[in-house]
Design a protein around this motif. Structure first.
Motif, PDB file in Angstrom:
ATOM      1  N   SER A  65      53.704 -22.935  48.968  1.00 13.76           N
ATOM      2  CA  SER A  65      54.576 -23.556  47.800  1.00 13.76           C
ATOM      3  C   SER A  65      55.261 -24.963  49.067  1.00 13.76           C
ATOM      4  N   PHE A  66      55.302 -25.665  48.386  1.00 10.30           N
ATOM      5  CA  PHE A  66      55.878 -26.858  48.842  1.00 10.30           C
ATOM      6  C   PHE A  66      57.416 -27.904  48.568  1.00 10.30           C
ATOM      7  N   THR A  67      58.254 -28.251  49.697  1.00 13.17           N
ATOM      8  CA  THR A  67      58.962 -29.090  49.014  1.00 13.17           C
ATOM      9  C   THR A  67      59.189 -30.889  49.670  1.00 13.17           C
ATOM     10  N   LYS A  68      58.936 -31.684  49.302  1.00 18.76           N
ATOM     11  CA  LYS A  68      59.033 -32.470  50.073  1.00 18.76           C
ATOM     12  C   LYS A  68      60.209 -34.336  49.268  1.00 18.76           C
ATOM     13  N   THR A  69      60.353 -34.975  49.952  1.00 19.01           N
ATOM     14  CA  THR A  69      60.806 -36.330  49.223  1.00 19.01           C
ATOM     15  C   THR A  69      60.428 -36.837  49.534  1.00 19.01           C
ATOM     16  N   ILE A  70      59.981 -37.772  48.968  1.00 17.27           N
ATOM     17  CA  ILE A  70      59.045 -39.445  49.348  1.00 17.27           C
ATOM     18  C   ILE A  70      60.040 -40.441  49.053  1.00 17.27           C
ATOM     19  N   ALA A  78      58.063 -34.620  35.262  1.00 11.63           N
ATOM     20  CA  ALA A  78      59.295 -33.408  35.989  1.00 11.63           C
ATOM     21  C   ALA A  78      58.516 -32.397  35.578  1.00 11.63           C
ATOM     22  N   GLU A  79      57.534 -32.287  34.298  1.00 13.41           N
ATOM     23  CA  GLU A  79      57.341 -30.276  33.805  1.00 13.41           C
ATOM     24  C   GLU A  79      55.781 -29.976  34.912  1.00 13.41           C
ATOM     25  N   LYS A  80      55.695 -30.755  35.979  1.00 17.79           N
ATOM     26  CA  LYS A  80      54.601 -30.224  36.805  1.00 17.79           C
ATOM     27  C   LYS A  80      55.000 -30.726  38.004  1.00 17.79           C
ATOM     28  N   GLY A  81      56.934 -30.171  38.090  1.00 19.39           N
ATOM     29  CA  GLY A  81      57.211 -30.075  39.424  1.00 19.39           C
ATOM     30  C   GLY A  81      57.566 -31.117  40.314  1.00 19.39           C
ATOM     31  N   ILE A  82      57.478 -31.993  39.874  1.00 23.44           N
ATOM     32  CA  ILE A  82      57.551 -33.599  40.495  1.00 23.44           C
ATOM     33  C   ILE A  82      58.864 -34.727  39.511  1.00 23.44           C
ATOM     34  N   THR A  83      60.654 -34.647  40.517  1.00 27.29           N
ATOM     35  CA  THR A  83      60.959 -35.405  39.852  1.00 27.29           C
ATOM     36  C   THR A  83      61.560 -36.470  40.358  1.00 27.29           C
ATOM     37  N   ILE A  89      56.698 -27.817  44.123  1.00 29.01           N
ATOM     38  CA  ILE A  89      55.425 -27.168  44.359  1.00 29.01           C
ATOM     39  C   ILE A  89      55.876 -25.577  44.114  1.00 29.01           C
ATOM     40  N   THR A  90      55.565 -24.847  43.977  1.00 29.76           N
ATOM     41  CA  THR A  90      55.732 -23.207  43.380  1.00 29.76           C
ATOM     42  C   THR A  90      54.031 -22.735  43.191  1.00 29.76           C
ATOM     43  N   ASP A  91      53.865 -21.734  44.229  1.00 28.64           N
ATOM     44  CA  ASP A  91      52.852 -21.432  44.519  1.00 28.64           C
ATOM     45  C   ASP A  91      51.714 -21.902  43.794  1.00 28.64           C
ATOM     46  N   ILE A  92      51.007 -22.437  44.155  1.00 26.16           N
ATOM     47  CA  ILE A  92      49.846 -23.802  43.451  1.00 26.16           C
ATOM     48  C   ILE A  92      48.570 -22.752  43.057  1.00 26.16           C
ATOM     49  N   ASP A 148      45.094 -28.046  40.473  1.00 24.70           N
ATOM     50  CA  ASP A 148      45.296 -29.416  41.133  1.00 24.70           C
ATOM     51  C   ASP A 148      46.483 -29.956  40.168  1.00 24.70           C
ATOM     52  N   ILE A 149      47.212 -30.818  40.921  1.00 26.36           N
ATOM     53  CA  ILE A 149      48.226 -31.580  40.109  1.00 26.36           C
ATOM     54  C   ILE A 149      47.859 -32.483  40.375  1.00 26.36           C
TER      55      ILE A 149
END
Length: 178
Positions: free
Chosen positions: A70-75, A94-99, A111-114, A117-118
């Motif tokens: 799982s991963f969280t980051k703001t760019i 957003a449907e792929k976990g990217i806001t 990203i939760t439990d990848i 590839d996204i």
């Protein structure tokens, strides 16, 4: 084939001898080596693309994650004057976990439990912008512009990256020859 077999036997014999002295170190190293060799890596890619031409606005953002992580980051969102990120591409991301937060110019990756590839494409659409056209008139004596004649200006609206709709205003600049 014979060399692999010998290596395996030597490794096993070495492991057994080492295991008699220190059990935990060789066992954990061996397990780590097996885990590292079988780890599946997935790629998360954010592409920044002009909607009209399909060319890149900027280099893509790419990261690699081990499967199951799982991963969280703001760019920072790539800013391009006169362009906005399309609502459809924001929804798809957003449907792929990217806001995508256009107000704060940020992209939040969660990203939760990848497990695959996204790949996200943020399409940049040209916006309508106001622009000013200034018409300068050349004098009849040389290639300079006549300082006595007023500059005619007009304000128009147009889509960024397209040709202007400005046209020369109709007015008599030079005296008639009659």
């Amino acid at each position: 084939m014979g060399k692999s077999k010998n290596f395996l036997m030597k490794f096993t014999a070495s492991f057994i001898i080492t295991a008699m002295i220190i059990v935990s170190v060789p066992v954990s190293l061996w397990i780590f080596a097996v885990e590292a060799a079988t780890a599946v890596i997935h790629t998360v890619t954010i592409n920044y693309v002009y909607e009209d031409s399909g060319s890149m606005v900027a280099q893509p953002y790419t990261m690699k994650l081990k499967e199951g992580r799982s991963f969280t980051k703001t760019i920072n969102l790539v800013e391009k004057s006169g362009f906005t990120v399309s609502a459809d591409s924001i929804t798809a991301a957003a449907e792929k976990g990217i806001t995508v937060d256009t107000a704060n110019q940020q992209v939040q990756i969660t990203i939760t439990d990848i497990r695959e590839d996204i790949n996200v494409v943020l399409y940049y659409t040209a916006s309508q912008q106001r622009y000013t056209v200034k018409h300068h008139y050349q004098n009849i004596n040389n290639d300079n512009y006549d300082a006595d004649k007023p500059v005619v200006t007009e304000t128009k609206m147009g889509k960024v990256g397209t040709m202007t709709a400005a046209e020369e205003p109709l007015q008599q600049v030079f005296p008639a020859l009659v």
